[in-house]
Design an enzyme around this catalytic site. Structure first.
Site, short mmCIF file in Angstrom:
data_model
loop_
_atom_site.label_atom_id
_atom_site.label_comp_id
_atom_site.label_asym_id
_atom_site.label_seq_id
_atom_site.Cartn_x
_atom_site.Cartn_y
_atom_site.Cartn_z
N GLY A 148 -4.42 -4.42 -4.58
CA GLY A 148 -5.41 -3.43 -5.04
C GLY A 148 -4.67 -2.16 -5.39
O GLY A 148 -4.18 -1.48 -4.50
N HIS A 149 -4.53 -1.88 -6.66
CA HIS A 149 -3.83 -0.67 -7.09
C HIS A 149 -4.84 0.39 -7.51
O HIS A 149 -5.62 0.19 -8.43
CB HIS A 149 -2.87 -0.97 -8.24
N GLN A 178 2.06 -5.86 -3.30
CA GLN A 178 2.42 -5.95 -1.89
C GLN A 178 3.75 -5.20 -1.64
O GLN A 178 4.10 -4.34 -2.43
CB GLN A 178 2.48 -7.41 -1.39
N LYS A 233 1.89 2.36 -4.95
CA LYS A 233 2.56 1.86 -6.17
C LYS A 233 1.71 2.09 -7.41
O LYS A 233 2.23 2.44 -8.46
CB LYS A 233 2.86 0.35 -6.03
N ASP A 290 0.82 -1.23 0.00
CA ASP A 290 0.00 0.00 0.00
C ASP A 290 0.84 1.27 0.00
O ASP A 290 0.45 2.28 0.58
CB ASP A 290 -0.95 0.04 1.22
P1 IMP Z 1 -2.57 -12.69 1.80
O1 IMP Z 1 -1.66 -12.16 0.73
O2 IMP Z 1 -4.03 -12.46 1.51
O3 IMP Z 1 -2.27 -14.10 2.16
O4 IMP Z 1 -2.29 -11.84 3.14
C1 IMP Z 1 -1.07 -11.94 3.85
C2 IMP Z 1 -0.67 -10.61 4.44
O5 IMP Z 1 -0.32 -9.72 3.38
C3 IMP Z 1 -1.77 -9.89 5.23
O6 IMP Z 1 -1.16 -9.14 6.27
C4 IMP Z 1 -2.37 -8.96 4.21
O7 IMP Z 1 -3.00 -7.85 4.82
C5 IMP Z 1 -1.12 -8.56 3.45
N1 IMP Z 1 -1.40 -8.14 2.07
C6 IMP Z 1 -1.70 -8.91 1.02
N2 IMP Z 1 -1.86 -8.19 -0.09
C7 IMP Z 1 -1.64 -6.92 0.26
C8 IMP Z 1 -1.62 -5.69 -0.48
O8 IMP Z 1 -1.82 -5.63 -1.69
N3 IMP Z 1 -1.35 -4.57 0.25
C9 IMP Z 1 -1.07 -4.62 1.57
N4 IMP Z 1 -1.06 -5.74 2.29
C10 IMP Z 1 -1.35 -6.88 1.64
#
Ligand code: IMP
Length: 422
Positions: free
Chosen positions: A40-41, A223, A16, A13
């Protein structure tokens, strides 16, 4: 533009989406090489908001090729929804979006398992997005995953899916969750498979042909560094390599063809989900939330917020080889009188200049802060670095220096025009 990898240098977040959108102006090809629709961009173009989850941001520029490559995990039903949404907004995807045959699929049992495992973990949960990302990458590593090539081959898909639903239903039952209907999954996924077929191709060959033609590539990281499965705050991470190396394994583009790594960071720190965040601070969280900022694009969850953590960003520079920095959300600090920056961690008598690998040690660490005077004026209308208040310049230069990379881009709002190049 050189071949560029763009990575998040914090916990995701970082803004990007907006920086990628700005950089796509000079890119011929934009590549997503890891993660899935957990990302989510948000991109705002002429007041229109686009939230992209799987489709690369280059889709918003004419003439740019957009590749979802082998390292991504794809939920086909969600991808169809995203493409439909873009079509409704008048965005053209035909002939500009390409989906790798070898990308793995996210299936409904992955989402159910994600949710069931989080429930079982109770207070130790990861705080995942519940999009099934971990279980999908788990199947890939266990060599039982289904890929896009299977999805578009009806007989093979049916046979493989039947076996996987059968096995996963046993696991779901053991975890106290409801079993799923093969028939329903099969129907929905076959429909999505037919819809997506025109986009499916061998993206490794496509990317190498583009390299041969000298086309400029932008790898759009999803991420952030500290959510990386190897380099993040394990187990509070996602299941892919979010760091620069992941762009090469996730696309088939060799490392020596990469010219530049851009790290995106916020002028402060945020994180969604569980896990340590050394500079977390209730006051700054409340201030940013009251401004209507820092709510997740994918799940709507309020993000945890804290002061800028230069120990973390220095570590991110090291792991990714960041050359250039893009600092976003600088305007979030417009009303802050004294701005703190974490320059080291302390665990009792021990001082850390890089992130400790043990997450329990990290959780115990106390930040050592330096203080900066705030600029106390709105930045959102400023369009050039020369017009920035001296105190804002001093702050941004200091955090770039502490991180160890060149300050190249500064963003003071979500719009394309609210971007300064140094
Ligand atoms: P997962 O990717 O859904 O398995 O989540 C694992 C961890 O990564 C959690 O803490 C999520 O909140 C975090 N996470 C996954 N995708 C994003 C993203 O696009 N932005 C920020 N945090 C993310």
């Amino acid at each position: 533009m050189a071949n560029t990898i763009l990575v998040g240098a914090q916990w995701g977040d970082e803004g990007k989406g907006k920086i990628i959108d700005v950089l796509t102006e000079e890119a011929d090809v934009v590549v997503r090489s890891q993660g899935g629709n957990n990302a989510g961009h948000t991109v705002i173009v002429k007041g229109q908001k686009y939230v992209l989850h799987l489709v690369p941001s280059g889709v918003l520029r004419k003439g740019v090729k957009n590749v979802i490559s082998n390292g991504v995990v794809v939920d086909p039903v969600s991808l169809v929804g995203e493409i439909e949404g873009l079509r409704k907004l008048g965005v053209k995807v035909d002939g500009s979006l390409f989906l790798s045959e070898t990308a793995h699929l996210v299936l409904p049992y992955h989402r159910e398992l994600d949710g069931a495992r989080e429930m079982l973990k109770g207070k130790n949960k990861i705080g995942t997005t519940k999009r099934g990302i971990g279980p999908a990458y788990g199947d890939k590593a266990a060599r039982v995953g289904l890929r896009v090539a299977d999805l578009v081959n009806p007989e093979r898909f049916e046979a493989k899916l039947k076996a996987r639903v059968k096995e996963n239903n046993e696991v779901l039952k053991a975890l106290g969750a409801k079993p799923l209907s093969f028939k329903e999954i099969h129907a929905a996924y076959r429909k999505a498979g037919d819809y997506l077929k025109p986009f499916v191709t061998n993206t490794v060959v496509l990317l190498h042909q583009a390299l041969q033609k000298g086309e400029a590539m932008l790898f759009e990281g999803a991420q952030g560094t500290f959510l990386d499965i190897d380099h993040g705050t394990y187990p509070f991470v996602t299941s892919s390599n979010t760091t620069a190396g992941g762009a090469c394994t996730g696309s088939g583009v060799p490392p020596h063809r990469i010219d530049r790594v851009v790290g995106v960071l916020k002028a402060y720190t945020t994180r969604v989900g569980e896990g340590p965040l050394p500079t977390e601070n209730a006051e700054i969280s409340d201030m940013l939330h009251a401004m209507g900022r820092e709510f997740g694009a994918t799940t709507g969850r309020a993000r945890r917020c804290g002061w800028f953590d230069a120990v973390a960003t220095r570590h991110a520079q090291m792991v990714n080889g960041i050359d250039d920095l893009a600092i976003t959300n600088v305007d979030g600090l417009d009303t802050t009188e004294t701005i703190k920056v974490c320059i080291a961690y302390r665990d009792g008598k021990k001082r850390y200049d890089y992130l400790p690998t043990d997450v329990e040690v990290l959780a115990r660490c106390e930040p050592v802060y330096a203080e900066f005077e705030g600029w106390l004026q709105p930045l959102d209308k400023i369009r050039s670095w020369d017009k920035m208040p001296a105190k804002a310049k001093a702050y941004l230069k200091a955090i770039a220096e502490l991180t160890g990379a060149r300050l190249s881009i500064v963003s003071v709002g979500p719009g394309r025009e609210q971007t300064m190049f140094l």
